[in-house]
Scaffold this motif. Structure first.
Motif, short mmCIF file in Angstrom:
data_model
loop_
_atom_site.label_atom_id
_atom_site.label_comp_id
_atom_site.label_asym_id
_atom_site.label_seq_id
_atom_site.Cartn_x
_atom_site.Cartn_y
_atom_site.Cartn_z
N TYR A 213 46.45 -39.21 -28.13
CA TYR A 213 47.81 -38.86 -28.53
C TYR A 213 48.64 -40.14 -28.49
N ASP A 214 48.77 -40.76 -29.64
CA ASP A 214 49.45 -42.06 -29.71
C ASP A 214 50.11 -42.22 -31.08
N PRO A 215 51.23 -41.52 -31.32
CA PRO A 215 51.89 -41.62 -32.62
C PRO A 215 52.31 -43.05 -32.94
N GLY A 216 51.94 -43.50 -34.13
CA GLY A 216 52.27 -44.85 -34.55
C GLY A 216 51.45 -45.93 -33.89
N ASP A 217 50.41 -45.53 -33.15
CA ASP A 217 49.54 -46.49 -32.43
C ASP A 217 50.34 -47.41 -31.51
N ILE A 218 51.44 -46.89 -30.97
CA ILE A 218 52.29 -47.71 -30.10
C ILE A 218 51.51 -48.22 -28.89
N ASN A 219 50.87 -47.31 -28.20
CA ASN A 219 50.18 -47.68 -26.97
C ASN A 219 48.99 -48.58 -27.22
N GLN A 220 48.26 -48.29 -28.29
CA GLN A 220 47.08 -49.09 -28.60
C GLN A 220 47.47 -50.54 -28.87
N LYS A 221 48.56 -50.74 -29.57
CA LYS A 221 49.02 -52.10 -29.88
C LYS A 221 49.48 -52.82 -28.62
N LEU A 222 50.19 -52.10 -27.75
CA LEU A 222 50.68 -52.72 -26.52
C LEU A 222 49.53 -53.12 -25.61
N VAL A 223 48.55 -52.24 -25.47
CA VAL A 223 47.40 -52.53 -24.61
C VAL A 223 46.60 -53.70 -25.16
N SER A 224 46.39 -53.71 -26.49
CA SER A 224 45.61 -54.79 -27.11
C SER A 224 46.27 -56.15 -26.93
N SER A 225 47.61 -56.17 -26.96
CA SER A 225 48.32 -57.45 -26.82
C SER A 225 48.40 -57.91 -25.36
N ALA A 226 48.29 -56.96 -24.42
CA ALA A 226 48.45 -57.31 -23.01
C ALA A 226 47.14 -57.57 -22.30
N PHE A 227 46.05 -56.93 -22.78
CA PHE A 227 44.78 -57.04 -22.06
C PHE A 227 43.63 -57.37 -23.00
N LYS A 228 42.55 -57.84 -22.43
CA LYS A 228 41.30 -57.95 -23.16
C LYS A 228 40.19 -57.35 -22.31
N VAL A 229 39.09 -57.06 -22.94
CA VAL A 229 38.00 -56.35 -22.26
C VAL A 229 37.12 -57.34 -21.51
N GLU A 230 36.94 -57.03 -20.23
CA GLU A 230 36.04 -57.86 -19.41
C GLU A 230 34.61 -57.34 -19.48
N LYS A 231 34.48 -56.03 -19.52
CA LYS A 231 33.17 -55.41 -19.53
C LYS A 231 33.27 -54.01 -20.11
N ARG A 232 32.20 -53.57 -20.79
CA ARG A 232 32.17 -52.23 -21.36
C ARG A 232 31.02 -51.43 -20.75
N PHE A 233 31.29 -50.13 -20.52
CA PHE A 233 30.28 -49.19 -20.04
C PHE A 233 30.20 -48.04 -21.05
N VAL A 234 29.01 -47.52 -21.27
CA VAL A 234 28.83 -46.48 -22.28
C VAL A 234 28.06 -45.30 -21.69
N VAL A 235 28.53 -44.08 -22.00
CA VAL A 235 27.84 -42.87 -21.57
C VAL A 235 27.96 -41.83 -22.68
N GLU A 236 26.91 -41.05 -22.88
CA GLU A 236 26.94 -40.03 -23.93
C GLU A 236 27.68 -38.79 -23.43
N THR A 237 28.57 -38.27 -24.26
CA THR A 237 29.32 -37.07 -23.92
C THR A 237 29.60 -36.27 -25.19
N GLU A 238 30.46 -35.25 -25.07
CA GLU A 238 30.83 -34.43 -26.21
C GLU A 238 32.34 -34.27 -26.27
N ALA A 239 32.84 -34.00 -27.47
CA ALA A 239 34.25 -33.69 -27.66
C ALA A 239 34.47 -32.23 -27.30
N SER A 240 34.82 -31.98 -26.04
CA SER A 240 34.84 -30.60 -25.54
C SER A 240 35.90 -29.73 -26.21
N HIS A 241 36.96 -30.33 -26.74
CA HIS A 241 38.02 -29.55 -27.37
C HIS A 241 37.59 -28.91 -28.69
N ILE A 242 36.66 -29.54 -29.38
CA ILE A 242 36.36 -29.10 -30.75
C ILE A 242 34.88 -28.75 -30.92
#
Length: 474
Positions: free
Chosen positions: A423-452
């Motif tokens: 829930y991020d109208p206009g990608d406001i939060n995504q842009k702010l986070v991308s400009s403030a932080f960078k990824v140090e490490k990524r973790f991946v796990v398989e899951t499902e979209a429980s809502h749909i």
């Protein structure tokens, strides 16, 4: 089939065994997590706690199942899933008794119940802890008791109490209440009898929950302040999704039988057939025009289709019993085959549960986890708390980001889940986070979209990112 007095018991056992055999490995939805937490808190505090939208009825039912688990020191995970399965099986039995009395035909009741038992849209949510089976079990019970009350008038009061309890289990039953009143006024007892023994108790029982908490639920439903949960949100796209959900989960033979049953039924038993045609139209129109529509909302709609299909198959049954049974069993098995791969996968691997556990394993209790929809799974299965970025408010989001930057400078670890920007109208939060932080490490796990993912597997690789400050911030 008509002479088998044990048929309702057979229906219950078949439904129960299917539910138990395919029960989800873990709770699969935010509402189910909230129910489990409400049950646990009820035992901790000694007072009844609310789940989503109150739903005190579902908390009561799950608490009964939870008692032995609580004594054994367990959480309410298994108890909530088990409660859903048990009441799903019981709902089939009460559906049978309701239809048997309405149509005076065990054949129609048997086929309709068999079809509903195997309906993908109905089975699925009842394997992962949702309240659908619980709510419909009490609604069908209330309808059945109306017929019992024709001979024992005091049972009208029991029926009204059961109806109100069904609203306490799941507020969506409100849509079916007009059909309860239609059944009531179809009764052969005098109007005065129905008024004294049913309407008056119903008003009293409903007033109790209305003034306790339910007025807010009605206001929230009819006059929503949040578009994300709005009813009557008319949309051709949503109508298309609803029709596709029915088409995807219904064998062609079932749809043909439903259409034939509607046409033949209107000629031979107009009133009762029209009752379920109206039931289908009203429930579909209301539940599909919900801005958060998912297929499981159409559980009561499918129940009406099952009755119409049963009328159609009964015509064949009366011409040739063996042909009728063959077609009926074929439809039931065909329906179940459509959902079996989904149920089997989730029985072996509960994606949201494993996601929550995974986050708990890679983080420490004092770490900061930024999440949205998955927060409940992180909390319940990972035993970690999470925070969400303010939505649709750039100033508030900037303050939030600055606070997170400060925590990083203090040496705290910060993690970001992939769904933090759902829930991020206009990608406001995504842009702010991308400009403030960078990824140090990524973790991946398989899951499902429980809502749909009611009727299909919507699997994906969920990425959890460990963040660090960009150089210009540090």
């Amino acid at each position: 089939m008509q002479k088998c007095s044990y048929f309702p018991l057979c229906l219950f056992l078949i439904a129960l065994l299917i539910g138990l055999f395919f029960i989800n490995e873990g709770l699969f939805h935010y509402d189910a997590i909230a129910l489990a937490q409400a049950v646990e808190k009820t035992f901790q505090t000694g007072s009844l706690q609310p789940a989503i939208n109150g739903r005190y009825g579902s908390v009561i039912l799950a608490s009964i199942t939870y008692a032995p688990f609580w004594l054994a020191g367990k959480n309410a995970d298994v108890a909530v899933r088990l409660t859903a399965v048990i009441w799903y099986a019981l709902s089939i039995v009460f559906f049978y008794f309701f239809l048997f009395n309405l149509f005076s035909s065990s054949i129609i009741a048997a086929y309709a119940s068999l079809f509903f038992l195997s309906a993908p849209i109905y089975i699925s949510p009842n394997t992962f802890g949702k309240e659908h089976g619980m709510a419909l079990a009490f609604f069908f019970m209330a309808c059945y008791l109306l017929f019992v009350a024709e001979k024992k008038h005091w049972v009208y009061g029991v029926s009204s109490a059961v109806l109100v309890f069904s609203l306490m289990v799941r507020e969506a039953v409100l849509v079916l209440v007009p059909f309860y009143f239609v059944l009531l006024f179809m009764q052969k007892t005098s109007f005065k009898t129905r008024m004294i023994y049913c309407i008056v108790p119903l008003i009293l029982f409903f007033s109790l929950i209305f003034f306790s908490y339910f007025s807010f639920i009605i206001e929230k439903t009819l006059f929503p302040t949040q578009t994300g949960t709005a009813y009557f949100f008319f949309s051709t796209r949503l109508i298309g999704k609803g029709l596709f959900a029915l088409w995807k989960t219904a064998p062609v033979l079932f749809l043909i039988a439903s259409l034939a049953g509607a046409v033949i039924g209107l000629k031979r038993m107009f009133g009762r057939t029209f009752f379920f045609i109206a039931w289908f139209i009203v429930t579909f129109s209301v539940f599909v025009n919900n801005s958060t529509f998912v297929p499981r909302y159409l559980d009561s709609t499918v129940a009406a289709l099952c009755v119409l299909a049963a009328i159609g198959i009964t015509v064949v049954h009366k011409m040739n019993k063996y042909a009728g049974v063959a077609f009926g069993v074929l439809i039931a098995v065909w329906s179940f085959v459509l959902i079996e791969p989904v149920l089997a996968y989730r029985h072996a691997y509960g994606g949201p549960m494993h996601f929550g556990q995974f986050v708990g394993n890679i983080t420490r209790p004092d770490d900061i986890i930024i999440a949205q929809d998955d927060a409940s799974f992180i909390s319940y299965y990972g035993n970690r708390s999470s925070v969400g970025i303010p939505i649709g408010n750039k100033t508030a989001a900037e303050i939030f980001i600055a606070d997170i930057q400060e925590k990083l400078l203090q040496g705290r670890n910060v993690y970001l889940t992939q769904t933090a920007f759902v829930y991020d109208p206009g990608d406001i939060n995504q842009k702010l986070v991308s400009s403030a932080f960078k990824v140090e490490k990524r973790f991946v796990v398989e899951t499902e979209a429980s809502h749909i993912a009611d009727i299909e597997l919507v699997r994906y690789k969920h990425v959890i990112s460990k963040l660090k400050l960009r150089n210009n911030n540090s």
